[in-house]
Write an enzyme that holds these catalytic residues in place. Structure first.
Site, PDB file in Angstrom:
ATOM      1  N   CYS A 143       5.383  -1.759   3.420  1.00  0.00           N
ATOM      2  CA  CYS A 143       4.301  -0.803   3.719  1.00  0.00           C
ATOM      3  C   CYS A 143       3.765  -0.104   2.470  1.00  0.00           C
ATOM      4  CB  CYS A 143       4.782   0.225   4.738  1.00  0.00           C
ATOM      5  SG  CYS A 143       5.329  -0.536   6.269  1.00  0.00           S
ATOM      6  N   HIS A 280      -0.167   5.906   4.177  1.00  0.00           N
ATOM      7  CA  HIS A 280       0.205   4.767   5.026  1.00  0.00           C
ATOM      8  C   HIS A 280       0.316   5.267   6.473  1.00  0.00           C
ATOM      9  CE1 HIS A 280       2.277   1.626   6.989  1.00  0.00           C
ATOM     10  NE2 HIS A 280       3.467   2.215   6.945  1.00  0.00           N
ATOM     11  N   ASN A 310       1.180   0.745  13.285  1.00  0.00           N
ATOM     12  CA  ASN A 310       1.544   0.606  11.874  1.00  0.00           C
ATOM     13  C   ASN A 310       1.271  -0.839  11.445  1.00  0.00           C
ATOM     14  OD1 ASN A 310       2.886   0.171   9.468  1.00  0.00           O
ATOM     15  ND2 ASN A 310       4.749   1.278  10.046  1.00  0.00           N
TER      16      ASN A 310
END
Ligand code: COA
Length: 353
Positions: A143, A280, A310
């Site tokens: 990520c 993020h 996500n």
């Protein structure tokens, strides 16, 4: 001397060089050239899976998921791969920048969910979009992937190794998720975002920080022996994404504010100088917690995980593209970008839009 857009590095590097770095590009003021994002694009698959849909396959509810994560639905790839999604996001970014694929010097692609180990996804995107003069490589930083390719792209430009860099974050995490595990399958989604970074003598204010702590790697893992998770529910659970949610939560809440403060200190800017904090998109509670620790309101922390979940390395460039196309990003604004995730890895950068 203005650096002409789309001019190839080999034509310009000699004339602009001075110093022991023969290829390095310099602005008129004598500062080493840095890159500016001059176009963005994104792509998500059409199919969506709502929280209610998930409640039909695992013991969960829309209310629980929204409250704990901020996610309402996620887009899931059926036929698409990181390459097809990354290529479409790249075409849109290049069109937005007004740049031809043939003028790209380097393709840096952040992904952890390609369905092939090699060739790299970056090289496959190169083939798809016809970026015939570019080099291409993949970066594995989960990520934190988009932040990483942004930093590497800037390093290529500062070293004079490239003038136009295509940055991509693309993920198909639905392949890697155990759809029987309610603690992880609710979180993730698929998609891609891209940005064109180009040497620009008027670009300023770039600082970056990047950190890793391999000792904490166990908190978020995915074994490479995975099968196609989305399709093979009989697969060995240990080969899917596994996570200690509480540890990851704690890590993000501690390290992200630290990285933001660290990068701002390097630029001698304060949080008041920053128009946007693009984090993020892991979980709305993480973003709220980071804002609170920085003593800031949520108005400068845009989020879109309600729609996408996500999407790992794709989350920041998808958000960046939405911000760009909706006109919320204005030239001259200072922006902080921060990524965090498996590795563990985390970092931040500050740049002028
Ligand atoms: N629906 C309903 N209940 C669920 C559930 C779900 N989808 N997932 C877990 N639960 C249950 C647990 O089994 C547990 O039940 P118990 O008390 O009977 O044992 C209870 O909810 C609490 O579980 P817990 O894991 O303590 O919840 P939490 O508040 O920590 O929330 C996460 C779980 C995953 C949402 C949270 O830890 C988180 O967001 N972590 C960060 C994850 C992340 O962002 N990862 C990517 C970083 S890049």
């Amino acid at each position: 001397m203005k650096i002409t857009r789309n001019r190839r590095v080999s034509e310009t590097a000699g004339r602009q060089s001075r110093s022991k770095f023969p290829n390095a590009l310099y602005s008129e003021a004598g500062n080493k050239m840095i890159g500016r994002i001059c176009g963005t694009g994104s792509f998500v698959p059409e199919k969506t899976v709502s929280n209610d849909d998930l409640a039909k396959i695992v013991d969960t509810s829309d209310e629980w998921i929204r409250e704990r994560t901020g996610v309402a639905r996620r887009h899931i790839a059926e036929q698409d791969t990181v390459v097809t999604m990354g290529a479409e996001a790249s075409r849109r970014a290049l069109e937005n920048a007004g740049i031809s694929p043939e003028d790209v010097d380097m393709i840096l692609m952040a992904t952890s969910s390609s369905n092939v180990i090699f060739p790299s996804a970056a090289c496959s995107v190169q083939r798809e979009i016809g970026a015939v003069h570019a080099g291409g490589l993949d970066v594995s930083a989960a990520c934190t992937g988009f932040l990483s390719v942004y930093q590497i792209g800037q390093a290529y430009i500062q070293a004079g190794m490239a003038q136009t860099v295509l940055l991509i974050g693309a993920e198909s995490l639905s392949r890697l998720v155990n759809w029987k595990d309610r603690s992880t399958c609710i979180l993730f989604g698929d998609g891609a975002g891209a940005a064109v970074l180009q040497a620009d003598e008027s670009a300023s204010c770039l600082q970056t920080v990047f950190h890793s702590d391999g000792r904490k790697g166990w908190t978020l893992t995915c074994d490479s022996r995975h099968k196609d998770g989305a399709k093979d529910l009989s697969g060995d659970p240990s080969t899917f994404i596994q996570m200690d949610g509480k540890e990851v939560f704690k890590f993000a809440l501690t390290k992200v504010p630290e990285a933001v403060r660290e990068v701002l200190e390097k630029t001698e800017l304060s949080t008041d100088d920053i128009s946007w904090f693009l984090l993020h998109q892991a979980n709305i509670r993480i973003i709220e917690g980071v804002a609170k620790r920085l003593r800031l309101g949520m108005d400068r922390f845009p989020s879109n995980m309600e729609e996408y979940g996500n999407t790992s390395a794709a989350s920041i460039p998808i958000l960046l593209d939405e911000m760009n196309r909706s006109g919320r990003l204005e030239r001259g604004q200072k922006v902080v970008m921060s990524g965090f995730g498996a590795g563990l890895t985390w970092g931040a950068c500050v740049f002028e839009w």
